[in-house]
Design a protein around this motif. Structure first.
Motif, PDB file in Angstrom:
ATOM      1  N   ASN A   1       0.810  -1.215   0.000  1.00 31.77           N
ATOM      2  CA  ASN A   1       0.000   0.000   0.000  1.00 31.77           C
ATOM      3  C   ASN A   1       0.847   1.270   0.000  1.00 31.77           C
ATOM      4  OD1 ASN A   1      -2.627   1.071  -0.046  1.00 31.77           O
ATOM      5  ND2 ASN A   1      -2.460   1.630   2.115  1.00 31.77           N
ATOM      6  N   GLY A   2       2.156   1.139  -0.074  1.00 29.56           N
ATOM      7  CA  GLY A   2       3.006   2.331  -0.142  1.00 29.56           C
ATOM      8  C   GLY A   2       2.964   3.173   1.120  1.00 29.56           C
ATOM      9  N   SER A   3       2.679   2.543   2.262  1.00 20.46           N
ATOM     10  CA  SER A   3       2.534   3.341   3.487  1.00 20.46           C
ATOM     11  C   SER A   3       3.828   3.438   4.290  1.00 20.46           C
ATOM     12  CB  SER A   3       1.401   2.784   4.365  1.00 20.46           C
ATOM     13  OG  SER A   3       1.688   1.475   4.792  1.00 20.46           O
ATOM     14  N   ASN A   4       4.900   2.837   3.759  1.00 22.20           N
ATOM     15  CA  ASN A   4       6.181   2.967   4.458  1.00 22.20           C
ATOM     16  C   ASN A   4       7.313   3.134   3.458  1.00 22.20           C
ATOM     17  OD1 ASN A   4       7.441   3.220   6.900  1.00 22.20           O
ATOM     18  ND2 ASN A   4       8.051   1.083   6.965  1.00 22.20           N
ATOM     19  N   ILE A   5       7.020   3.798   2.360  1.00 18.65           N
ATOM     20  CA  ILE A   5       8.027   3.900   1.297  1.00 18.65           C
ATOM     21  C   ILE A   5       7.827   5.231   0.577  1.00 18.65           C
ATOM     22  CG2 ILE A   5       6.585   2.766  -0.480  1.00 18.65           C
ATOM     23  CD1 ILE A   5       9.088   1.179  -1.302  1.00 18.65           C
ATOM     24  N   ILE A   6       8.964   5.863   0.210  1.00 21.25           N
ATOM     25  CA  ILE A   6       8.854   7.037  -0.651  1.00 21.25           C
ATOM     26  C   ILE A   6       9.852   6.915  -1.806  1.00 21.25           C
ATOM     27  CG2 ILE A   6       7.926   8.645   1.077  1.00 21.25           C
ATOM     28  CD1 ILE A   6      10.670   9.824   1.398  1.00 21.25           C
TER      29      ILE A   6
ATOM     30  N   PRO B   1      -2.027   1.113   8.126  1.00 21.81           N
ATOM     31  CA  PRO B   1      -2.597   1.190   6.767  1.00 21.81           C
ATOM     32  C   PRO B   1      -1.767   0.459   5.701  1.00 21.81           C
ATOM     33  CG  PRO B   1      -1.483   3.227   7.279  1.00 21.81           C
ATOM     34  CD  PRO B   1      -1.344   2.355   8.503  1.00 21.81           C
ATOM     35  N   GLY B   2      -1.290  -0.755   6.026  1.00 23.90           N
ATOM     36  CA  GLY B   2      -0.459  -1.488   5.069  1.00 23.90           C
ATOM     37  C   GLY B   2      -1.132  -2.762   4.606  1.00 23.90           C
ATOM     38  N   THR B   3      -0.467  -3.446   3.677  1.00 27.97           N
ATOM     39  CA  THR B   3      -0.931  -4.755   3.242  1.00 27.97           C
ATOM     40  C   THR B   3      -0.315  -5.821   4.154  1.00 27.97           C
ATOM     41  OG1 THR B   3       0.964  -4.994   1.767  1.00 27.97           O
ATOM     42  CG2 THR B   3      -1.053  -4.047   0.812  1.00 27.97           C
TER      43      THR B   3
ATOM     44  N   PRO C   1      -1.046  13.599   4.694  1.00 30.29           N
ATOM     45  CA  PRO C   1      -0.313  12.457   4.156  1.00 30.29           C
ATOM     46  C   PRO C   1       0.988  12.248   4.930  1.00 30.29           C
ATOM     47  CG  PRO C   1      -0.891  14.030   2.415  1.00 30.29           C
ATOM     48  CD  PRO C   1      -1.202  14.688   3.722  1.00 30.29           C
ATOM     49  N   SER C   2       1.343  10.996   5.173  1.00 30.92           N
ATOM     50  CA  SER C   2       2.595  10.688   5.881  1.00 30.92           C
ATOM     51  C   SER C   2       2.952   9.232   5.609  1.00 30.92           C
ATOM     52  CB  SER C   2       2.427  10.888   7.398  1.00 30.92           C
ATOM     53  OG  SER C   2       1.772   9.771   7.977  1.00 30.92           O
ATOM     54  N   SER C   3       4.056   8.794   6.198  1.00 34.16           N
ATOM     55  CA  SER C   3       4.399   7.370   6.160  1.00 34.16           C
ATOM     56  C   SER C   3       4.372   6.808   7.576  1.00 34.16           C
ATOM     57  CB  SER C   3       5.791   7.166   5.555  1.00 34.16           C
ATOM     58  OG  SER C   3       5.886   7.774   4.294  1.00 34.16           O
TER      59      SER C   3
HETATM   60  C1  LIG Z   1      -0.768   6.882   9.217  1.00 35.42           C
HETATM   61  C2  LIG Z   1       0.178   5.724   9.319  1.00 35.42           C
HETATM   62  C3  LIG Z   1       0.250   4.986  10.491  1.00 35.42           C
HETATM   63  C4  LIG Z   1       1.139   3.901  10.582  1.00 35.42           C
HETATM   64  N1  LIG Z   1       1.180   3.203  11.748  1.00 35.42           N
HETATM   65  C5  LIG Z   1       2.045   2.154  11.847  1.00 35.42           C
HETATM   66  C6  LIG Z   1       2.099   1.403  13.060  1.00 35.42           C
HETATM   67  O1  LIG Z   1       1.386   1.644  14.031  1.00 35.42           O
HETATM   68  N2  LIG Z   1       2.994   0.384  13.099  1.00 35.42           N
HETATM   69  C7  LIG Z   1       3.805   0.059  12.057  1.00 35.42           C
HETATM   70  O2  LIG Z   1       4.585  -0.900  12.164  1.00 35.42           O
HETATM   71  N3  LIG Z   1       3.744   0.746  10.912  1.00 35.42           N
HETATM   72  C8  LIG Z   1       2.894   1.784  10.782  1.00 35.42           C
HETATM   73  N4  LIG Z   1       2.847   2.496   9.611  1.00 35.42           N
HETATM   74  C9  LIG Z   1       3.783   2.146   8.508  1.00 35.42           C
HETATM   75  C10 LIG Z   1       3.229   1.126   7.511  1.00 35.42           C
HETATM   76  O3  LIG Z   1       1.812   1.151   7.454  1.00 35.42           O
HETATM   77  C11 LIG Z   1       3.688  -0.308   7.819  1.00 35.42           C
HETATM   78  O4  LIG Z   1       5.109  -0.407   7.803  1.00 35.42           O
HETATM   79  C12 LIG Z   1       3.129  -1.327   6.812  1.00 35.42           C
HETATM   80  O5  LIG Z   1       3.415  -2.617   7.261  1.00 35.42           O
HETATM   81  C13 LIG Z   1       3.684  -1.161   5.390  1.00 35.42           C
HETATM   82  O6  LIG Z   1       2.891  -1.957   4.536  1.00 35.42           O
HETATM   83  P1  LIG Z   1       2.707  -1.548   2.996  1.00 35.42           P
HETATM   84  O7  LIG Z   1       1.893  -2.618   2.344  1.00 35.42           O
HETATM   85  O8  LIG Z   1       2.176  -0.185   2.870  1.00 35.42           O
HETATM   86  O9  LIG Z   1       4.211  -1.649   2.503  1.00 35.42           O
HETATM   87  P2  LIG Z   1       4.967  -0.660   1.482  1.00 35.42           P
HETATM   88  O10 LIG Z   1       5.109   0.685   2.100  1.00 35.42           O
HETATM   89  O11 LIG Z   1       4.341  -0.739   0.151  1.00 35.42           O
HETATM   90  O12 LIG Z   1       6.407  -1.364   1.458  1.00 35.42           O
HETATM   91  C14 LIG Z   1       7.223  -1.356   2.614  1.00 35.42           C
HETATM   92  C15 LIG Z   1       8.435  -2.274   2.382  1.00 35.42           C
HETATM   93  O13 LIG Z   1       7.996  -3.616   2.272  1.00 35.42           O
HETATM   94  C16 LIG Z   1       8.333  -4.157   0.973  1.00 35.42           C
HETATM   95  N5  LIG Z   1       7.180  -4.984   0.585  1.00 35.42           N
HETATM   96  C17 LIG Z   1       5.867  -4.617   0.520  1.00 35.42           C
HETATM   97  N6  LIG Z   1       5.102  -5.679   0.207  1.00 35.42           N
HETATM   98  C18 LIG Z   1       5.946  -6.734   0.060  1.00 35.42           C
HETATM   99  C19 LIG Z   1       5.761  -8.111  -0.252  1.00 35.42           C
HETATM  100  N7  LIG Z   1       4.550  -8.649  -0.490  1.00 35.42           N
HETATM  101  N8  LIG Z   1       6.864  -8.915  -0.322  1.00 35.42           N
HETATM  102  C20 LIG Z   1       8.099  -8.409  -0.098  1.00 35.42           C
HETATM  103  N9  LIG Z   1       8.334  -7.109   0.207  1.00 35.42           N
HETATM  104  C21 LIG Z   1       7.258  -6.287   0.295  1.00 35.42           C
HETATM  105  C22 LIG Z   1       8.573  -2.959   0.078  1.00 35.42           C
HETATM  106  O14 LIG Z   1       9.467  -3.262  -0.961  1.00 35.42           O
HETATM  107  C23 LIG Z   1       9.171  -1.964   1.073  1.00 35.42           C
HETATM  108  O15 LIG Z   1      10.534  -2.236   1.292  1.00 35.42           O
HETATM  109  C24 LIG Z   1       1.970   3.569   9.479  1.00 35.42           C
HETATM  110  C25 LIG Z   1       1.869   4.303   8.295  1.00 35.42           C
HETATM  111  C26 LIG Z   1       0.998   5.366   8.205  1.00 35.42           C
HETATM  112  C27 LIG Z   1       0.900   6.135   6.923  1.00 35.42           C
END
Ligand SMILES: Cc1cc2nc3c(=O)[nH]c(=O)nc-3n(C[C@H](O)[C@H](O)[C@H](O)COP(=O)(O)OP(=O)(O)OC[C@H]3O[C@@H](n4cnc5c(N)ncnc54)[C@H](O)[C@@H]3O)c2cc1C
Length: 292
Positions: free
Chosen positions: A59-64, A121-123, A213-215
């Motif tokens: 979901n791009g929630s931890n990457i820029i 908000p991640g996958t 918006p944030s990560s």
């Molecule tokens: C408002 C907000 C609140 C948040 N709160 C928290 C919190 O409480 N705790 C927390 O831990 N995080 C939090 N996060 C950060 C984020 O949501 C998590 O790290 C989440 O797990 C990232 O999932 P994503 O699908 O968005 O991964 P992405 O951001 O898309 O990717 C993150 C990393 O994982 C890799 N990746 C993604 N999917 C896969 C896959 N299927 N296989 C291999 N590699 C993969 C990507 O290459 C990248 O390196 C928050 C973010 C926001 C915006």
């Protein structure tokens, strides 16, 4: 050989700000949304044959990404890979499932243990790789196993201990892709599960700048400290670079306050690291993945 441009859903020259919660970054040459492991393999084979770089996102929630974008193929695991099944106290789900959806499924089936993840908000894939966690829980506590596409094209099942979960880390590296995972929960009481989810949601909304918006938390928690407190004590609350700002609501969050560029966000992160190190001798490490 299959033609990925004929068979798999994709967009060319696609703005990455549409695919990251920080809403920054230039365009990707291509962004593909595969439906299954075979399609992912076809995309990777194409990348290898054509010397294209590639990256997986959820979901791009931890990457820029940078303002120059990504000169390669972004493989996005999202709603085309989001089936799940519930079997007794197990939830088996594809990597593209959003955690809130799985947490809702857990609640509906009176399964407890996943409440902590409802507001992340991640996958599932991103959360497994990052060992996402909140409010005392982390993926490590609930993952039974994960099925991972290895660099050689094989699929390997990793047990919880084989995943080597640590703080915001797992054994999975950039060439490996989580395809699905099994979550083990416990039978609980639906009303209690719902009440805890609501309580944690309330905490998030009152403490975190979810209106921008944030990560999420930009920095990892340094041992023995809290990143937000160090940043605040360094006088950086509200500090701005261009459109990026250290949130005044929660200093651990860098927010896209006003049309920030990726360069604004990265410079702000660097400035925060520098000032905190100068004042307290603690080197903050970004939790957010910065792709250049
Ligand atoms: C408002 C907000 C609140 C948040 N709160 C928290 C919190 O409480 N705790 C927390 O831990 N995080 C939090 N996060 C950060 C984020 O949501 C998590 O790290 C989440 O797990 C990232 O999932 P994503 O699908 O968005 O991964 P992405 O951001 O898309 O990717 C993150 C990393 O994982 C890799 N990746 C993604 N999917 C896969 C896959 N299927 N296989 C291999 N590699 C993969 C990507 O290459 C990248 O390196 C928050 C973010 C926001 C915006």
């Amino acid at each position: 050989m299959s033609d990925i441009f004929e068979n798999i859903s994709y967009k060319a020259d696609e703005p990455l700000k549409k695919h990251t919660t920080m809403r920054v970054g230039g365009n990707a040459k291509y962004i593909f949304s595969p439906k299954n492991a075979d399609e992912i393999k076809d995309i990777i084979d194409y990348c290898k044959d054509n010397e294209e770089r590639y990256i997986i996102i959820g979901n791009g929630s931890n990457i820029i990404f940078s303002d120059e974008g990504y000169d390669g193929i972004v493989i996005k695991l999202n709603s085309l890979m989001n089936d799940y099944t519930v079997e007794n106290d197990l939830i088996i789900a594809k990597a593209g499932c959003i955690l809130s959806k799985l947490a809702a499924a857990a609640r509906e089936n009176s399964l407890t243990g996943m409440e902590f993840a409802a507001g992340i908000p991640g996958t599932l894939g991103g959360a497994v790789v990052m060992n996402a966690g909140a409010y005392g829980g982390e993926m490590k506590d609930i993952i039974e196993y994960a099925d991972v596409l290895m660099e050689d094209g094989s699929v390997k099942r990793f047990s919880n201990s084989e995943m080597k979960f640590a703080y915001r880390e797992s054994i999975i590296n950039a060439d490996e892709i989580v395809l699905s995972a099994c979550i083990r929960l416990k039978k609980g009481n639906k009303e209690d599960i719902e009440a805890l989810m609501n309580e944690l949601k309330e905490k998030r909304t009152s403490k975190q700048p979810l209106e921008y918006p944030s990560s999420g938390s930009t920095f990892k928690r340094p041992e023995g400290y809290y990143a937000a407190k160090l940043i605040e004590d360094a006088g950086l609350k509200g500090y701005r670079v261009g459109g990026a700002m250290v949130s005044t609501k929660h200093s651990g969050f860098v927010i896209n306050y006003d049309n920030a560029s990726s360069a604004d966000v990265v410079r702000l992160i660097d400035d925060v690291k520098k000032v905190v190190f100068e004042k307290f001798g603690v080197m903050l490490e970004p939790e957010v993945k910065i792709i250049r």
